[in-house]
Write an enzyme that holds these catalytic residues in place. Structure first.
Site, mmCIF file in Angstrom:
data_model
loop_
_atom_site.group_PDB
_atom_site.id
_atom_site.type_symbol
_atom_site.label_atom_id
_atom_site.label_comp_id
_atom_site.label_asym_id
_atom_site.label_seq_id
_atom_site.Cartn_x
_atom_site.Cartn_y
_atom_site.Cartn_z
ATOM 1 N N LYS A 18 0.780 -1.315 0.052
ATOM 2 C CA LYS A 18 -0.032 -0.057 -0.161
ATOM 3 C C LYS A 18 0.745 1.203 0.101
ATOM 4 O O LYS A 18 0.635 2.223 -0.653
ATOM 5 C CB LYS A 18 -0.873 0.074 1.324
ATOM 6 C CG LYS A 18 -1.698 1.206 1.513
ATOM 7 C CD LYS A 18 -2.332 1.141 2.763
ATOM 8 C CE LYS A 18 -1.584 1.715 4.155
ATOM 9 N NZ LYS A 18 -1.365 3.190 4.067
ATOM 10 N N ASN A 19 1.850 1.174 1.018
ATOM 11 C CA ASN A 19 2.592 2.427 1.342
ATOM 12 C C ASN A 19 3.460 2.884 -0.192
ATOM 13 O O ASN A 19 4.269 3.838 -0.427
ATOM 14 C CB ASN A 19 3.291 2.571 2.372
ATOM 15 C CG ASN A 19 2.619 2.757 3.466
ATOM 16 O OD1 ASN A 19 1.396 2.745 3.272
ATOM 17 N ND2 ASN A 19 3.065 2.485 4.792
ATOM 18 N N CYS A 111 -5.312 7.897 9.747
ATOM 19 C CA CYS A 111 -5.538 7.038 11.073
ATOM 20 C C CYS A 111 -5.220 7.918 12.378
ATOM 21 O O CYS A 111 -4.286 8.615 12.410
ATOM 22 C CB CYS A 111 -4.624 5.913 10.987
ATOM 23 S SG CYS A 111 -5.348 4.486 10.041
ATOM 24 N N ARG A 116 0.253 14.172 13.097
ATOM 25 C CA ARG A 116 0.603 13.877 11.828
ATOM 26 C C ARG A 116 0.782 15.363 10.988
ATOM 27 O O ARG A 116 -0.295 15.440 9.962
ATOM 28 C CB ARG A 116 -0.496 13.085 11.238
ATOM 29 C CG ARG A 116 -0.256 11.626 11.861
ATOM 30 C CD ARG A 116 -0.977 10.396 11.381
ATOM 31 N NE ARG A 116 0.124 9.899 10.221
ATOM 32 C CZ ARG A 116 -0.088 8.841 9.367
ATOM 33 N NH1 ARG A 116 -1.508 8.141 9.777
ATOM 34 N NH2 ARG A 116 0.785 8.296 8.589
ATOM 35 N N ASP A 301 4.629 0.940 12.164
ATOM 36 C CA ASP A 301 3.538 0.068 11.540
ATOM 37 C C ASP A 301 3.538 -1.262 12.345
ATOM 38 O O ASP A 301 2.634 -1.786 12.582
ATOM 39 C CB ASP A 301 3.509 0.162 10.535
ATOM 40 C CG ASP A 301 2.945 1.496 9.729
ATOM 41 O OD1 ASP A 301 2.889 2.343 10.183
ATOM 42 O OD2 ASP A 301 2.643 1.692 8.549
ATOM 43 N N ARG A 396 -8.106 -0.424 4.842
ATOM 44 C CA ARG A 396 -7.334 0.529 4.247
ATOM 45 C C ARG A 396 -6.071 -0.139 3.900
ATOM 46 O O ARG A 396 -5.542 0.396 2.974
ATOM 47 C CB ARG A 396 -7.324 1.633 5.203
ATOM 48 C CG ARG A 396 -8.236 2.411 6.137
ATOM 49 C CD ARG A 396 -7.909 3.409 6.633
ATOM 50 N NE ARG A 396 -7.299 4.408 5.853
ATOM 51 C CZ ARG A 396 -7.452 5.791 6.275
ATOM 52 N NH1 ARG A 396 -7.935 6.243 7.395
ATOM 53 N NH2 ARG A 396 -6.868 6.921 5.255
HETATM 54 C C1 UD1 Z 1 4.227 6.931 6.154
HETATM 55 C C2 UD1 Z 1 3.389 5.647 6.013
HETATM 56 C C3 UD1 Z 1 3.086 5.308 7.383
HETATM 57 C C4 UD1 Z 1 4.150 4.928 8.242
HETATM 58 C C5 UD1 Z 1 4.910 6.262 8.517
HETATM 59 C C6 UD1 Z 1 6.184 6.022 9.198
HETATM 60 C C7 UD1 Z 1 2.376 6.113 4.035
HETATM 61 C C8 UD1 Z 1 1.397 5.995 3.048
HETATM 62 N N1 UD1 Z 1 2.312 5.839 5.224
HETATM 63 O O1 UD1 Z 1 3.498 7.908 6.690
HETATM 64 O O2 UD1 Z 1 2.432 3.847 7.297
HETATM 65 O O3 UD1 Z 1 3.565 4.952 9.616
HETATM 66 O O4 UD1 Z 1 5.496 6.775 6.990
HETATM 67 O O5 UD1 Z 1 6.966 5.070 8.798
HETATM 68 O O6 UD1 Z 1 3.562 5.719 3.408
HETATM 69 N N2 UD1 Z 1 6.059 14.715 10.666
HETATM 70 C C9 UD1 Z 1 5.880 16.015 10.893
HETATM 71 N N3 UD1 Z 1 5.738 16.980 9.839
HETATM 72 C C10 UD1 Z 1 5.627 16.663 8.250
HETATM 73 C C11 UD1 Z 1 5.593 15.273 7.893
HETATM 74 C C12 UD1 Z 1 5.703 14.429 9.243
HETATM 75 O O7 UD1 Z 1 6.207 16.633 12.015
HETATM 76 O O8 UD1 Z 1 5.231 17.414 7.595
HETATM 77 C C13 UD1 Z 1 6.314 13.798 11.709
HETATM 78 C C14 UD1 Z 1 5.011 13.019 12.014
HETATM 79 O O9 UD1 Z 1 4.489 13.583 12.810
HETATM 80 C C15 UD1 Z 1 5.717 11.749 12.574
HETATM 81 C C16 UD1 Z 1 7.122 11.830 11.654
HETATM 82 O O10 UD1 Z 1 7.228 12.823 11.020
HETATM 83 O O11 UD1 Z 1 5.959 11.920 14.146
HETATM 84 C C17 UD1 Z 1 7.137 10.417 10.553
HETATM 85 O O12 UD1 Z 1 6.041 10.809 9.729
HETATM 86 P P1 UD1 Z 1 6.010 10.383 8.122
HETATM 87 O O13 UD1 Z 1 7.201 9.545 7.852
HETATM 88 O O14 UD1 Z 1 5.941 11.588 7.560
HETATM 89 O O15 UD1 Z 1 4.807 9.463 7.816
HETATM 90 P P2 UD1 Z 1 3.782 9.344 6.728
HETATM 91 O O16 UD1 Z 1 4.705 9.751 5.544
HETATM 92 O O17 UD1 Z 1 2.614 10.158 7.089
#
Ligand code: UD1
Length: 422
Positions: A18-19, A111, A116, A301, A396
């Site tokens: 999915k990711n 989720c 986030r 995850d 999902r």
């Molecule tokens: C992706 C994955 C999710 C996984 C996560 C971490 C997808 C669709 N989802 O989510 O399944 O759990 O990586 O491996 O690929 N952060 C900020 N500001 C930002 C972006 C991120 O503060 O603009 C923080 C987040 O709050 C979190 C951390 O960075 O604490 C990591 O998040 P991130 O790696 O961005 O997760 P996703 O890409 O949303």
């Protein structure tokens, strides 16, 4: 509905990730020709991303197990309902902005595992020349003269923000240098796809990525990588229910920390090139402290899934998630099944009972995707019947998890037909 206590036997095939699929669907917006993604799992998040593509004027359709995306985006406004429902919708902003000079979207949902924010995505786009305006939960991004390459350092190794920079960088004029990039294999998969379409992305999988912008991208046929979290789920299910399960189609190295933890707990783990077999007969033992982190560390995850597998172990296990602050929402469900779990460090740690006591069936509710799957994994070990509500969250990320487990011998069935996340 799960009736626990039956060991699992057989081979389960891991679907595409999915990711990986979601960012690839976003990347298809950059392509001048048709894109075919091979062997895509039927997930509600995939359907949601296809709806986003259709909403901006592309054709996105299933062709058997493949998804085919064709046509160019003509509209810069992403449909609000789908954007608000999925975190991955934020990935569609950069390619639209690059293509059309404007993108209108809503703050993404997803989720309930923590705050986030998307500030790092937006900050990177601003450095590349975008103007960002926020009106309530609406985001309007403009770059009338197009995006320009830039040197960007991420504040933290965000998977999504790294993908946003890859997508924006391909659409931008000039080179982009990204430092502090996330190193997850799904980012490598996205870079492979962009390069297969004629782009030039180097260094994906390391902390520094360089993108040569401005190359026109054509379409491509591409098989996304296997889902290492789904593989982790199946391995944890085998440990929880006991039995002997081969998890096929996913290199064990992609989820090594999960297999290592199960082995430390007393499972037998046989690692092949493209598969792993997890066997478990007797009592499991605690493994001490497990801490999540960016790849190649233990995936956030996978944290609730490993915890679910070790709920009945004798000896202490503490799982700490350093990525999201509310990863262990499933703890209430574990407790309802009789596990004396407790959370610590403001919800970032889950302390497992370590008393070796069995679980009993209970009525529980999924509150997020991986937490929901973790409740299923725990229910496989519980005596009696469990009822897991909120399966829309599980849909999902898993193409019919109940069918996958039933084929291994689990007594599991769905009472309601699949539907949107509730
Ligand atoms: C992706 C994955 C999710 C996984 C996560 C971490 C997808 C669709 N989802 O989510 O399944 O759990 O990586 O491996 O690929 N952060 C900020 N500001 C930002 C972006 C991120 O503060 O603009 C923080 C987040 O709050 C979190 C951390 O960075 O604490 C990591 O998040 P991130 O790696 O961005 O997760 P996703 O890409 O949303």
């Amino acid at each position: 509905m799960v009736r626990g206590g039956r060991p699992l036997y057989g081979t389960a095939q891991v679907p595409a990730a999915k990711n990986s699929v979601l960012p690839l669907l976003a990347a298809s917006l950059l392509c001048g020709g048709p894109v075919r993604l091979r062997g895509v799992p039927r997930l509600s998040d995939v359907e949601g991303c296809m709806a986003l593509l259709r909403g901006v004027g592309c054709a996105a359709a299933w062709d058997g197990g493949d998804v085919v995306v064709a046509g160019r985006a003509a509209c810069c406004r992403l449909p609000a309902a789908e954007t608000a429902r999925m975190r991955a919708s934020v990935l569609f902003a950069a390619p639209l902005l690059g293509r059309l000079g404007r993108a209108e979207t809503a703050l993404p949902g997803g989720c309930n595992i923590g705050a986030r924010p998307v500030d790092w995505h937006l900050g990177a786009l601003e450095r590349m020349g975008a103007r960002v305006e926020q009106a309530g939960d609406r985001l309007i991004l403009t770059a009338p003269a197009g995006l320009r390459g830039a040197c960007i350092r991420l504040q933290g190794p965000s998977v999504g923000a790294t993908e946003t920079v890859l997508l924006a960088g391909c659409a931008a004029h000039g080179p982009t240098r990204l430092q502090g990039a996330a190193r997850e294999p799904e980012i490598v998969d996205l870079a492979r796809f962009l390069n297969a379409c004629g782009g030039c992305v180097r260094g994906a999988g390391s902390a520094e990525i360089v993108i040569e912008g401005g190359r026109p991208l054509h379409g491509a046929a591409f098989a996304p990588m296997p889902d290492r979290i789904c593989a982790s789920t199946l391995a944890c299910a085998a440990a929880s229910a006991r039995g002997w399960v081969t998890v096929a189609g996913c290199a064990p190295g992609l989820y090594a920390p999960v297999l290592d933890a199960l082995e430390a707990a007393g499972c037998q783990v046989l690692r092949g090139t493209d598969s792993a077999t997890v066997g478990c007969a007797g009592r499991l033992r605690g493994v001490g402290r497990l801490v999540t982190g960016g790849y190649p560390g233990l995936a956030t995850d996978a944290a609730p899934l490993v915890a679910a597998a070790l709920l009945t172990a004798a000896g202490q296990t503490v799982v700490e998630d350093r990525v999201f602050e509310a990863r262990f929402g499933c703890a209430a469900g574990f407790a309802a099944m009789g596990a004396r779990v407790r959370t610590g460090a403001a919800g970032r740690e889950l302390w497992l009972p370590g008393d070796g006591r069995p679980l009993h069936g209970a009525a529980v509710a999924a509150g997020d995707l991986r937490g929901g799957a973790a409740l299923v994994v725990a229910a496989l070990a519980a005596r009696g019947q469990s009822r897991i509500a909120g399966c829309g969250y599980i849909d999902r990320g898993y193409p019919a998890l109940e069918a996958m487990l039933a084929r291994l011998g689990a007594r599991i069935r769905r009472e309601m037909p699949p539907g949107p996340a509730d």
